[in-house]
Design an enzyme around this catalytic site. Structure first.
Site, mmCIF file in Angstrom:
data_model
loop_
_atom_site.group_PDB
_atom_site.id
_atom_site.type_symbol
_atom_site.label_atom_id
_atom_site.label_comp_id
_atom_site.label_asym_id
_atom_site.label_seq_id
_atom_site.Cartn_x
_atom_site.Cartn_y
_atom_site.Cartn_z
ATOM 1 N N ASP A 158 0.675 -5.642 4.127
ATOM 2 C CA ASP A 158 0.504 -4.634 3.067
ATOM 3 C C ASP A 158 -0.168 -5.289 1.863
ATOM 4 O OD1 ASP A 158 0.906 -2.033 1.806
ATOM 5 O OD2 ASP A 158 2.326 -3.079 0.526
ATOM 6 N N SER A 159 -0.689 -4.443 0.974
ATOM 7 C CA SER A 159 -1.289 -4.956 -0.253
ATOM 8 C C SER A 159 -0.224 -5.596 -1.157
ATOM 9 C CB SER A 159 -1.972 -3.811 -1.008
ATOM 10 O OG SER A 159 -1.046 -2.775 -1.265
ATOM 11 N N TYR A 167 -4.709 -2.019 -3.839
ATOM 12 C CA TYR A 167 -5.868 -1.756 -2.993
ATOM 13 C C TYR A 167 -6.374 -0.319 -3.221
ATOM 14 C CZ TYR A 167 -5.269 -5.867 0.123
ATOM 15 O OH TYR A 167 -5.195 -7.124 0.666
ATOM 16 N N CYS A 214 -0.056 -0.741 5.096
ATOM 17 C CA CYS A 214 -0.716 -0.180 3.914
ATOM 18 C C CYS A 214 -1.597 1.009 4.328
ATOM 19 C CB CYS A 214 -1.577 -1.273 3.293
ATOM 20 S SG CYS A 214 -2.472 -0.766 1.829
ATOM 21 N N ASN A 215 -1.340 2.160 3.736
ATOM 22 C CA ASN A 215 -2.138 3.349 4.059
ATOM 23 C C ASN A 215 -3.599 3.138 3.684
ATOM 24 O OD1 ASN A 215 -0.325 6.061 4.682
ATOM 25 N ND2 ASN A 215 0.805 4.443 3.654
ATOM 26 N N THR A 216 -3.830 2.526 2.516
ATOM 27 C CA THR A 216 -5.202 2.325 2.057
ATOM 28 C C THR A 216 -5.953 1.401 3.012
ATOM 29 O OG1 THR A 216 -4.438 2.601 -0.213
ATOM 30 C CG2 THR A 216 -6.603 1.614 0.078
ATOM 31 N N GLU A 276 6.790 1.234 -9.070
ATOM 32 C CA GLU A 276 6.937 -0.215 -9.257
ATOM 33 C C GLU A 276 7.682 -0.525 -10.556
ATOM 34 O OE1 GLU A 276 3.433 -2.522 -8.462
ATOM 35 O OE2 GLU A 276 3.411 -1.836 -6.379
ATOM 36 N N CYS A 290 1.443 7.019 1.531
ATOM 37 C CA CYS A 290 1.393 5.799 0.717
ATOM 38 C C CYS A 290 2.734 5.092 0.889
ATOM 39 C CB CYS A 290 1.146 6.144 -0.750
ATOM 40 S SG CYS A 290 1.251 4.722 -1.853
ATOM 41 N N HIS A 337 4.602 3.535 -1.021
ATOM 42 C CA HIS A 337 5.599 3.603 -2.100
ATOM 43 C C HIS A 337 6.408 4.899 -2.109
ATOM 44 C CE1 HIS A 337 3.291 0.224 -3.412
ATOM 45 N NE2 HIS A 337 3.910 0.126 -4.576
HETATM 46 N N1 DGL Z 1 0.065 0.022 -0.145
HETATM 47 C C1 DGL Z 1 -0.811 0.987 -0.755
HETATM 48 C C2 DGL Z 1 -0.919 2.220 0.173
HETATM 49 O O1 DGL Z 1 -0.045 2.485 0.995
HETATM 50 C C3 DGL Z 1 -0.329 1.391 -2.136
HETATM 51 C C4 DGL Z 1 -0.448 0.306 -3.168
HETATM 52 C C5 DGL Z 1 -1.872 -0.128 -3.443
HETATM 53 O O2 DGL Z 1 -2.688 0.665 -3.946
HETATM 54 O O3 DGL Z 1 -2.176 -1.290 -3.141
HETATM 55 O O4 DGL Z 1 -1.881 2.931 0.089
#
Ligand code: DGL
Length: 276
Positions: free
Chosen positions: A12-13, A44, A75-77, A152, A189, A191
């Protein structure tokens, strides 16, 4: 002696992917896990596809070098922007979060209309829209960039977070033409599972919530069950699952914030400098 347990690499990011690891530990507690949080380079969600792909490749190759036999792109992104690049560069199977989330939403939706919330980059990629369209489901995507920093900050049950979520979801669900009949909300996402109770209150009561983290953990657990690692010795069976954590920024911050996402304390975190 080498272990016959499968070692799952989770990328993950930052801290958010720990929601995916949490779901994995519930469904597949017998595997070993190595987690990589690219905390020095997050978020990200506001970066370009080229940058996200470059970062994600460096991180996933690190996980492979450290023994990952299966990669979970939590990580979704990173999944939305770089899953193809990661899969092409990996010699082990790769699972992202978009397909499992979309598949679950398509199963649950009766109106064949789904709302998806995520980062700006995830929404701009239309990865969920495409994955849902291939299943005959229409999608209304909404970027919710303020939610990650609020979560966060620890503002989980906070009036400001509730107000922000209400504004975003009102925009999604008040558009009668497009998402008016959406009956599923996909948490696209890492989070958002932390504020699921708040989102449940704010979303229209008819809407079911699909969490990509849970859907992904289910897919991974099915894969692990379909391909058991082989007959383990009694000693291996008794050994508890190992979890190893790597972060590219402060280990103290990872331990502190990460515990919130994982729902339990994190004893040790190894610092990684990917330039070394
Ligand atoms: N982990 C990212 C996501 O799931 C969210 C945090 C980020 O923008 O890095 O998209």
């Amino acid at each position: 002696m080498t272990s016959r347990r499968v070692c799952v690499g989770v990328f993950d990011s930052g801290f958010g992917g720990l929601t995916v690891l949490k779901a994995l530990l519930e469904l597949s507690p017998d595997s070993d896990y190595i987690y990589f949080g690219d905390t020095a380079r997050l978020p990200y969600g506001s970066k370009s596809a080229a940058t996200v792909a470059k970062y994600a490749l460096e991180a996933t190759q690190y996980l492979e070098r450290n023994g990952a036999q299966l990669l979970v792109i939590a990580c979704n992104t990173a999944t939305a922007l770089a899953l193809d690049n990661i899969t092409a560069a990996s010699s082990v199977p790769v699972v992202g979060v978009v397909e499992p989330g979309a598949a679950c939403a398509a199963l649950v939706s009766k109106t064949r209309r789904v709302a998806v919330i995520g980062t700006e980059a995830t929404v701009a990629s239309h990865a969920y829209l495409k994955a849902l369209a291939s299943r005959g489901v229409e999608a209304e995507e909404k970027a919710c960039p303020l939610l990650v920093p609020l979560i966060e900050e620890g503002w989980i049950e906070h009036p400001v977070t509730e107000q922000v979520a209400r504004i975003y979801l009102d925009e999604v669900f008040s558009d009668r033409e497009s998402a008016g009949s959406a009956d599923v909300l996909v948490l696209g996402c890492t989070h958002y599972p932390l504020i699921r109770p708040l989102l449940r209150r704010v979303a229209p009561p008819r809407v079911k919530i699909v969490d990509s983290a849970e859907s992904t953990a289910q897919v991974v657990s099915d894969q692990l069950r379909a391909k058991p690692p082989g007959a383990a010795s009694e000693q291996e069976r008794r050994r508890v699952s190992r979890q190893t954590f790597f972060a590219t920024d402060s280990v103290a911050k990872f331990q502190h914030l990460g515990a919130r996402f994982l729902g339990r304390p994190i004893d040790q975190v190894h610092h990684v400098d990917l330039r070394e």
